[in-house]
Design a protein around this motif. Structure first.
Motif, PDB file in Angstrom:
ATOM      1  N   SER A  71       0.824  -1.206   0.000  1.00  0.00           N
ATOM      2  CA  SER A  71       0.000   0.000   0.000  1.00  0.00           C
ATOM      3  C   SER A  71       0.861   1.260   0.000  1.00  0.00           C
ATOM      4  N   GLU A  72       0.245   2.335  -0.446  1.00  0.00           N
ATOM      5  CA  GLU A  72       0.870   3.654  -0.432  1.00  0.00           C
ATOM      6  C   GLU A  72      -0.047   4.599   0.326  1.00  0.00           C
ATOM      7  N   GLY A  73       0.549   5.548   1.026  1.00  0.00           N
ATOM      8  CA  GLY A  73      -0.227   6.516   1.783  1.00  0.00           C
ATOM      9  C   GLY A  73      -1.011   7.435   0.858  1.00  0.00           C
ATOM     10  N   ILE A  74      -2.237   7.769   1.262  1.00  0.00           N
ATOM     11  CA  ILE A  74      -3.065   8.715   0.524  1.00  0.00           C
ATOM     12  C   ILE A  74      -3.653   9.701   1.526  1.00  0.00           C
ATOM     13  N   HIS A  75      -4.195  10.789   1.020  1.00  0.00           N
ATOM     14  CA  HIS A  75      -4.833  11.762   1.903  1.00  0.00           C
ATOM     15  C   HIS A  75      -6.345  11.633   1.796  1.00  0.00           C
ATOM     16  N   LEU A  76      -6.990  11.444   2.930  1.00  0.00           N
ATOM     17  CA  LEU A  76      -8.449  11.502   3.039  1.00  0.00           C
ATOM     18  C   LEU A  76      -8.766  12.452   4.186  1.00  0.00           C
ATOM     19  N   SER A  77      -9.763  13.280   4.005  1.00  0.00           N
ATOM     20  CA  SER A  77     -10.120  14.214   5.079  1.00  0.00           C
ATOM     21  C   SER A  77     -10.703  13.442   6.261  1.00  0.00           C
ATOM     22  N   GLU A  78     -10.603  14.044   7.443  1.00  0.00           N
ATOM     23  CA  GLU A  78     -11.169  13.416   8.640  1.00  0.00           C
ATOM     24  C   GLU A  78     -12.671  13.202   8.486  1.00  0.00           C
ATOM     25  N   GLU A  79     -13.328  14.110   7.772  1.00  0.00           N
ATOM     26  CA  GLU A  79     -14.766  13.982   7.540  1.00  0.00           C
ATOM     27  C   GLU A  79     -15.078  12.747   6.702  1.00  0.00           C
ATOM     28  N   VAL A  80     -14.312  12.519   5.641  1.00  0.00           N
ATOM     29  CA  VAL A  80     -14.507  11.341   4.786  1.00  0.00           C
ATOM     30  C   VAL A  80     -14.257  10.065   5.582  1.00  0.00           C
ATOM     31  N   VAL A  81     -13.204  10.070   6.393  1.00  0.00           N
ATOM     32  CA  VAL A  81     -12.873   8.899   7.210  1.00  0.00           C
ATOM     33  C   VAL A  81     -13.988   8.615   8.213  1.00  0.00           C
ATOM     34  N   ALA A  82     -14.414   9.638   8.950  1.00  0.00           N
ATOM     35  CA  ALA A  82     -15.460   9.452   9.961  1.00  0.00           C
ATOM     36  C   ALA A  82     -16.752   8.963   9.318  1.00  0.00           C
ATOM     37  N   ASP A  83     -17.123   9.567   8.186  1.00  0.00           N
ATOM     38  CA  ASP A  83     -18.341   9.156   7.488  1.00  0.00           C
ATOM     39  C   ASP A  83     -18.198   7.720   6.965  1.00  0.00           C
ATOM     40  N   GLY A  84     -17.031   7.378   6.443  1.00  0.00           N
ATOM     41  CA  GLY A  84     -16.794   6.035   5.916  1.00  0.00           C
ATOM     42  C   GLY A  84     -16.862   4.964   6.986  1.00  0.00           C
ATOM     43  N   VAL A  85     -16.294   5.252   8.148  1.00  0.00           N
ATOM     44  CA  VAL A  85     -16.307   4.274   9.240  1.00  0.00           C
ATOM     45  C   VAL A  85     -17.733   4.069   9.742  1.00  0.00           C
ATOM     46  N   SER A  86     -18.500   5.158   9.852  1.00  0.00           N
ATOM     47  CA  SER A  86     -19.874   5.015  10.358  1.00  0.00           C
ATOM     48  C   SER A  86     -20.811   4.404   9.308  1.00  0.00           C
ATOM     49  N   SER A  87     -20.654   4.760   8.037  1.00  0.00           N
ATOM     50  CA  SER A  87     -21.544   4.240   6.991  1.00  0.00           C
ATOM     51  C   SER A  87     -21.046   2.917   6.394  1.00  0.00           C
ATOM     52  N   LYS A  88     -19.778   2.586   6.646  1.00  0.00           N
ATOM     53  CA  LYS A  88     -19.121   1.380   6.132  1.00  0.00           C
ATOM     54  C   LYS A  88     -18.879   1.425   4.631  1.00  0.00           C
ATOM     55  N   PHE A  89     -18.870   2.631   4.045  1.00  0.00           N
ATOM     56  CA  PHE A  89     -18.584   2.819   2.623  1.00  0.00           C
ATOM     57  C   PHE A  89     -17.720   4.060   2.442  1.00  0.00           C
ATOM     58  N   ILE A  90     -16.790   3.979   1.505  1.00  0.00           N
ATOM     59  CA  ILE A  90     -15.990   5.138   1.113  1.00  0.00           C
ATOM     60  C   ILE A  90     -15.877   5.111  -0.408  1.00  0.00           C
ATOM     61  N   ILE A  91     -16.017   6.267  -1.012  1.00  0.00           N
ATOM     62  CA  ILE A  91     -15.764   6.384  -2.448  1.00  0.00           C
ATOM     63  C   ILE A  91     -14.445   7.120  -2.604  1.00  0.00           C
ATOM     64  N   HIS A  92     -13.519   6.488  -3.315  1.00  0.00           N
ATOM     65  CA  HIS A  92     -12.197   7.078  -3.539  1.00  0.00           C
ATOM     66  C   HIS A  92     -11.752   6.736  -4.950  1.00  0.00           C
ATOM     67  N   ASP A  93     -11.258   7.716  -5.652  1.00  0.00           N
ATOM     68  CA  ASP A  93     -10.721   7.512  -6.996  1.00  0.00           C
ATOM     69  C   ASP A  93     -11.749   6.834  -7.906  1.00  0.00           C
ATOM     70  N   GLY A  94     -13.023   7.204  -7.729  1.00  0.00           N
ATOM     71  CA  GLY A  94     -14.091   6.671  -8.567  1.00  0.00           C
ATOM     72  C   GLY A  94     -14.536   5.256  -8.217  1.00  0.00           C
TER      73      GLY A  94
END
Length: 161
Positions: A71-94
């Motif tokens: 893996s390589e490090g990427i930047h995600l905002s704290e808001e995206v991370v918090a929302d992703g953990v609570s909703s169990k979904f994240i959209i990144h790079d399409g």
């Protein structure tokens, strides 16, 4: 299997060890231990290419075989991370990633020293098997990584320093 055939202990590599992955020569520059309690242990190698790209190779023994993740490090905002953990979904790079695994444990950087730190890891998977990992250390420091599972045979020319 590569590790058994060559007799190389992939959880026992040291700083300075080099190997080829994806036609790139990498060198291990740091080593961190992870203790996941009942979920086992893993080693994470911070690696650097000759072009100064830094990445990570996590190695875990599971039922006598190795599980490897690049893996390589990427930047995600704290808001995206918090929302992703609570909703169990994240959209990144399409791509849509779904939370499939969550671990709590401790980590310690063996190269830099220091003490064990509480760690939480959230692993989100996309349909193409890429992985987005969120790591929280000591309930404050958030990091995000993008990568995929690696087959042992993809690591070539492993040479200790």
């Amino acid at each position: 299997m590569f590790g058994k055939r060559e007799g190389i202990n992939l959880v026992g590599l040291r700083t300075g060890t080099t190997f080829k992955y994806n036609n790139t020569l990498w060198e291990i520059i740091e080593i961190s231990d992870y203790d996941w309690g009942v979920d086992g242990k893993s080693i994470e190698y911070k690696i650097r290419s000759k072009n100064n790209i830094e990445a990570f190779l996590e190695v875990e023994r599971h039922q006598g075989d190795y599980e490897l993740y690049y893996s390589e490090g990427i930047h995600l905002s704290e808001e995206v991370v918090a929302d992703g953990v609570s909703s169990k979904f994240i959209i990144h790079d399409g791509k849509e990633f779904e939370l499939e695994e969550q671990y709590r444990g401790s980590c310690k950087n063996q190269t830099l020293g220091g003490s064990w730190e509480k760690t939480e890891t959230y692993m989100f998977y996309a349909h193409d098997k890429t992985i987005l990992t969120i790591e929280k250390i000591n309930n404050t420091d958030l990091s995000a990584y993008y990568g995929s599972e690696v087959k042992e045979k993809a690591l070539k020319n492993i040479k200790p320093n």
